[in-house]
Design a protein around this motif. Sequence first.
Motif, PDB file in Angstrom:
ATOM      1  N   UNK A  67       5.986   9.453  -1.174  1.00  0.00           N
ATOM      2  CA  UNK A  67       5.339   8.600  -0.948  1.00  0.00           C
ATOM      3  C   UNK A  67       6.050   7.518   0.171  1.00  0.00           C
ATOM      4  N   UNK A  68       5.199   7.293   1.042  1.00  0.00           N
ATOM      5  CA  UNK A  68       5.841   6.150   2.160  1.00  0.00           C
ATOM      6  C   UNK A  68       5.070   4.874   1.923  1.00  0.00           C
ATOM      7  N   UNK A  69       5.843   3.967   1.416  1.00  0.00           N
ATOM      8  CA  UNK A  69       5.296   2.631   1.479  1.00  0.00           C
ATOM      9  C   UNK A  69       4.827   2.072   2.759  1.00  0.00           C
ATOM     10  N   UNK A  70       3.610   1.417   2.784  1.00  0.00           N
ATOM     11  CA  UNK A  70       3.024   0.818   3.866  1.00  0.00           C
ATOM     12  C   UNK A  70       2.644  -0.446   3.780  1.00  0.00           C
ATOM     13  N   UNK A  71       2.416  -1.178   4.650  1.00  0.00           N
ATOM     14  CA  UNK A  71       1.699  -2.573   4.690  1.00  0.00           C
ATOM     15  C   UNK A  71       0.259  -2.488   4.613  1.00  0.00           C
ATOM     16  N   UNK A  72      -0.520  -3.451   4.567  1.00  0.00           N
ATOM     17  CA  UNK A  72      -2.122  -3.214   4.225  1.00  0.00           C
ATOM     18  C   UNK A  72      -2.470  -2.701   5.468  1.00  0.00           C
ATOM     19  N   UNK A  73      -1.952  -2.963   6.677  1.00  0.00           N
ATOM     20  CA  UNK A  73      -2.468  -2.438   7.950  1.00  0.00           C
ATOM     21  C   UNK A  73      -2.078  -0.946   8.402  1.00  0.00           C
ATOM     22  N   UNK A  74      -1.368  -0.342   7.234  1.00  0.00           N
ATOM     23  CA  UNK A  74      -1.127   0.989   7.458  1.00  0.00           C
ATOM     24  C   UNK A  74       0.502   1.287   7.971  1.00  0.00           C
ATOM     25  N   UNK A  75       0.958   0.398   8.595  1.00  0.00           N
ATOM     26  CA  UNK A  75       2.085   0.536   9.178  1.00  0.00           C
ATOM     27  C   UNK A  75       3.467   0.691   8.012  1.00  0.00           C
ATOM     28  N   UNK A  76       4.380   1.659   8.442  1.00  0.00           N
ATOM     29  CA  UNK A  76       5.385   1.975   7.422  1.00  0.00           C
ATOM     30  C   UNK A  76       6.219   0.824   7.050  1.00  0.00           C
ATOM     31  N   UNK A  77       6.550   0.490   6.008  1.00  0.00           N
ATOM     32  CA  UNK A  77       7.587  -0.443   5.656  1.00  0.00           C
ATOM     33  C   UNK A  77       9.098  -0.093   5.846  1.00  0.00           C
ATOM     34  N   UNK A  78       9.038   1.279   6.050  1.00  0.00           N
ATOM     35  CA  UNK A  78      10.500   1.675   6.197  1.00  0.00           C
ATOM     36  C   UNK A  78      11.365   2.245   5.239  1.00  0.00           C
ATOM     37  N   UNK A  79      10.390   2.410   3.837  1.00  0.00           N
ATOM     38  CA  UNK A  79      11.185   2.975   2.851  1.00  0.00           C
ATOM     39  C   UNK A  79       9.959   3.821   1.947  1.00  0.00           C
ATOM     40  N   UNK A  80      10.419   4.584   0.960  1.00  0.00           N
ATOM     41  CA  UNK A  80       9.621   5.552   0.155  1.00  0.00           C
ATOM     42  C   UNK A  80      10.469   6.054  -1.168  1.00  0.00           C
ATOM     43  N   UNK A  81       9.604   6.966  -1.784  1.00  0.00           N
ATOM     44  CA  UNK A  81       9.990   7.668  -2.937  1.00  0.00           C
ATOM     45  C   UNK A  81       9.684   8.873  -3.093  1.00  0.00           C
ATOM     46  N   UNK A  82      10.679   9.759  -3.444  1.00  0.00           N
ATOM     47  CA  UNK A  82      10.341  11.050  -3.618  1.00  0.00           C
ATOM     48  C   UNK A  82      10.478  11.522  -5.229  1.00  0.00           C
ATOM     49  N   UNK A  83       9.457  11.892  -5.808  1.00  0.00           N
ATOM     50  CA  UNK A  83       9.803  12.455  -7.328  1.00  0.00           C
ATOM     51  C   UNK A  83       9.983  14.001  -7.525  1.00  0.00           C
ATOM     52  N   UNK A  88       0.799  -1.020  -0.030  1.00  0.00           N
ATOM     53  CA  UNK A  88       0.013   0.004   0.060  1.00  0.00           C
ATOM     54  C   UNK A  88       0.828   1.225   0.092  1.00  0.00           C
ATOM     55  N   UNK A  89       0.610   2.259  -0.718  1.00  0.00           N
ATOM     56  CA  UNK A  89       1.318   3.349  -0.802  1.00  0.00           C
ATOM     57  C   UNK A  89       0.462   4.403  -0.574  1.00  0.00           C
ATOM     58  N   UNK A  92       8.884  14.906   3.656  1.00  0.00           N
ATOM     59  CA  UNK A  92       9.002  15.870   2.966  1.00  0.00           C
ATOM     60  C   UNK A  92       9.720  17.071   3.498  1.00  0.00           C
ATOM     61  N   UNK A  93       9.524  17.222   5.081  1.00  0.00           N
ATOM     62  CA  UNK A  93      10.466  18.242   5.544  1.00  0.00           C
ATOM     63  C   UNK A  93      11.841  17.814   5.318  1.00  0.00           C
ATOM     64  N   UNK A  94      12.525  16.669   5.430  1.00  0.00           N
ATOM     65  CA  UNK A  94      13.763  16.287   5.451  1.00  0.00           C
ATOM     66  C   UNK A  94      14.297  16.834   4.104  1.00  0.00           C
ATOM     67  N   UNK A  95      13.665  16.824   2.940  1.00  0.00           N
ATOM     68  CA  UNK A  95      14.109  16.890   1.466  1.00  0.00           C
ATOM     69  C   UNK A  95      13.612  18.047   1.071  1.00  0.00           C
ATOM     70  N   UNK A  96      12.848  18.977   1.547  1.00  0.00           N
ATOM     71  CA  UNK A  96      12.310  20.304   0.917  1.00  0.00           C
ATOM     72  C   UNK A  96      13.462  21.033   0.486  1.00  0.00           C
ATOM     73  N   UNK A  97      14.493  21.084   1.011  1.00  0.00           N
ATOM     74  CA  UNK A  97      15.781  21.825   0.531  1.00  0.00           C
ATOM     75  C   UNK A  97      16.212  21.584  -0.698  1.00  0.00           C
TER      76      UNK A  97
END
Length: 313
Positions: free
Chosen positions: A110-126, A55-56, A97-102
């Motif tokens: 996007x933060x990737x999440x499990x079906x229960x909404x818990x973060x999977x510990x990784x994401x993507x920024x375009x 889930x994203x 976003x706060x850490x990368x906005x500069x």
Amino acid sequence: MADLWGDSWGNDDSWSGGGGSWASNAGAFSLDMSMGWEGGMSLGSKGKGKMGSQTAMGVALGPKGGKGKGKELSHAPPGATVFVFHVPVTWDEEELQRHFRHCGRMLTCVVQRKDDGESRGFGFIGFEDLEAARKAIVGMNGFTTGVGKFLSVSIKKGEEQYALPIEAFPPRGNLSLAVSTTAKGQQVIPGATVFLFHLPPDWTEEELHRHFIHFGVMLTITVMRKQESGESRGFGFISFQLPESAKRAVEGMNGFAAGPNKFLKVQFKKGEEEETHAVASAPAALAPAAFAPDAVLAPQGDASEMKADASVQ
């Protein structure tokens, strides 16, 4: 070499660069950290989309990097999307976003999440452009998020050929070394000191240490304080072992959102700007073999952590 003042730091251990290989005391091996992400997911200001069993959660960003208002996400150009690994499970899209906005204008976060909404510990920024993605790697790859935890930032898998080149950098410093407040007689190479302004009032040398240690070994670090009260004056200095570390700190952390309406100003120490031009024009000649241009390293980790990294792909 010039005498400089500040807080003393000891020798540090190692890593560097743009996120392609790992180095450990047991040796080095390649590890692709850029898990592929097939785009095509349309989200509003906040939305939910399925990616197989994943889930994203996404945030669409407006013209100046703020949240969009129900508009479909714009697609970043090839080579402008970064994969961010080892994201703390407490971070949501706004914190990421706060850490990368500069780094530049973000189109998607996007933060990737499990079906229960818990973060999977990784994401993507375009990002909107390739330079912003390059700055994200230069500034945030190896950023300390906790004890023994460092972000891994790399170009999205499959788009490496479109990305801007990233030079190798010196190994990171050792976060576990205690902060010292004296450095009499410390010898610092001209061009290796950065000036930091707009520091939050509660930031101490330890906060500066945590936010900048991934750029390299520090020799001195100082938060300037009022003599009467000891209160921070909102600026300070960090002297690195190598000018290349200072160069990366200026490129990668200038404008960092340190708090509400607090954006760091990071620049070379006044009077040493010419020294930095020499570093920029001949990095290979100044760089030791440990971080030659073809030896780009990522943060160290123990064997169990490295196995966990590999299993994400």
